[in-house]
Design an enzyme around this catalytic site. Structure first.
Site, short mmCIF file in Angstrom:
data_model
loop_
_atom_site.label_atom_id
_atom_site.label_comp_id
_atom_site.label_asym_id
_atom_site.label_seq_id
_atom_site.Cartn_x
_atom_site.Cartn_y
_atom_site.Cartn_z
N LEU A 139 0.87 -1.17 0.00
CA LEU A 139 0.00 0.00 0.00
C LEU A 139 0.91 1.22 0.00
CD1 LEU A 139 -2.72 -0.81 2.73
CD2 LEU A 139 -3.05 -0.79 0.25
N ASP A 140 0.51 2.27 -0.67
CA ASP A 140 1.29 3.51 -0.63
C ASP A 140 1.37 4.02 0.81
OD1 ASP A 140 1.70 3.50 -3.34
OD2 ASP A 140 0.09 4.92 -3.78
N LYS A 141 2.42 4.75 1.10
CA LYS A 141 2.61 5.30 2.44
C LYS A 141 1.40 6.11 2.90
CE LYS A 141 5.67 8.40 5.06
NZ LYS A 141 6.91 9.22 5.00
N THR A 143 -1.68 5.85 1.96
CA THR A 143 -2.93 5.09 1.96
C THR A 143 -2.99 4.20 3.19
OG1 THR A 143 -2.95 5.03 -0.47
CG2 THR A 143 -4.34 3.44 0.66
N HIS A 244 -0.77 3.74 -8.57
CA HIS A 244 -1.57 4.97 -8.47
C HIS A 244 -2.82 4.94 -9.35
CE1 HIS A 244 2.11 7.50 -7.00
NE2 HIS A 244 1.79 6.52 -6.18
#
Length: 327
Positions: A139-141, A143, A244
């Site tokens: 997961l993105d930082k 998110t 993204h």
């Protein structure tokens, strides 16, 4: 470990550096030993030599030479007790094959430049009998939400195969500037990484694109609720797992995610709520890595998004049902 292995990069591993990919798959391999293998050309990606900082793409094949890890054990490390405690507090499900955590917003999954604390590093504090939980996706930082972890090598392989084979259904929640029209549907829009002008310079970003480098990207969405000042509570299902993807698709159809300054620009700011990214992995349905039975896990909304949901009186326990995917 004997013999050469050929491993395929999954959609969720797209964009991962070669050294980080090896760290996720072979945590006992020393970075210096990996660098030596890279210099000698024993590690190859799609047949070519690569460096440690090379970014991987989904579908690429990684040649893994015999590593003989048992002959080069890593020196035992001392781990912070607070790391183990923090991870334990995030756990929402655990058995002998896997665990799932509710990742806080702002905490990175893997290390990088100027990133001292991250999930991957914290997991080392849970090592037991030579095994430690392994990352199988990211997961993105910025998110928050559900993150699956494997507790054994076999579980990591099976979960990795499930992500690769699109056998995992993920549902994200997002707050958007504007209500999409129609209120539910599918965004089928190829995307690619391109250099774009930002201010007085250029920056690499993911953008809607055509051409050979454009990758298929499909997102299903439903509007669960909306507020009178033109914001919407969306459920989003990424059919493909591009970097993204949800953020780019939301912005491209005119309803950028609140807090997404990178893709949403000025429209991503909303008076009265946090300027942090409003994107949260709410649930996943997937085959259990040991039994193969389908299971669904969901995690409660946290942090700034929970405060925003209370501000708009959105239902933090809302249910979302997706139609059967016939694609």
């Amino acid at each position: 470990m004997s013999g050469v292995q050929i491993k395929t990069v999954t959609d969720d591993e797209a964009g991962m550096r070669v050294d980080r990919w090896f760290k996720a798959h072979f945590p006992a391999l020393r970075h210096g030993d990996l660098e030596k293998l890279l210099r000698k050309g024993q590690v190859r990606v799609s047949g070519g030599r690569v460096k440690a900082n090379r970014r991987l793409e989904a579908g690429e094949e990684v040649r893994v030479p015999p590593l003989h890890l048992s002959q080069r054990p890593n020196k035992p490390k001392e781990f912070r007790q607070e790391d183990a405690k923090a991870i334990r507090e995030m756990i929402v499900f655990e058995d002998d094959a896997m665990m799932a955590i509710n990742k806080p917003f702002g905490l990175a999954v893997q290390g990088g430049t100027n990133t001292k604390q991250h999930i991957d590093g914290m997991l080392a504090s849970l090592e037991k009998d030579g095994e430690r939980p392994r990352l199988v996706h990211r997961l993105d930082k910025d998110t928050g939400g559900l993150l699956l972890l494997a507790k054994t090598r076999q579980a990591a392989q099976r979960l990795g195969d499930a992500f690769k084979g699109h056998d995992i259904e993920k549902t994200y929640w997002a707050l958007t500037a504007g209500v999409p029209r129609p209120r539910e549907g599918t965004i089928d829009m190829p995307i690619a990484k391109r250099m774009v002008r930002v201010g007085e310079g250029e920056e690499e970003r993911v953008v809607p694109a055509e051409g050979e480098d454009a990758k298929k990207a499909i997102t299903d969405y439903q509007t669960i609720d909306d507020a009178g000042n033109g914001v919407a509570f969306l459920a989003m299902r990424p059919v493909t797992g591009r970097t993204h993807q949800l953020r780019v698709h939301a912005a491209a159809v005119g309803t950028p995610i609140i807090g997404d300054r990178k893709y949403g620009g000025a429209r991503s700011s909303l008076e009265g709520v946090s300027n942090n990214l409003h994107l949260f992995c709410r649930s996943m349905t997937f085959p259990h890595p040991k039994t193969g039975r389908k299971m669904t896990l969901s995690v409660p909304l946290t942090g700034h998004m929970l405060k925003t949901w209370k501000f708009f009186t959105f239902d933090a326990n809302a249910k979302c049902e997706w139609p059967e995917d016939i694609r």
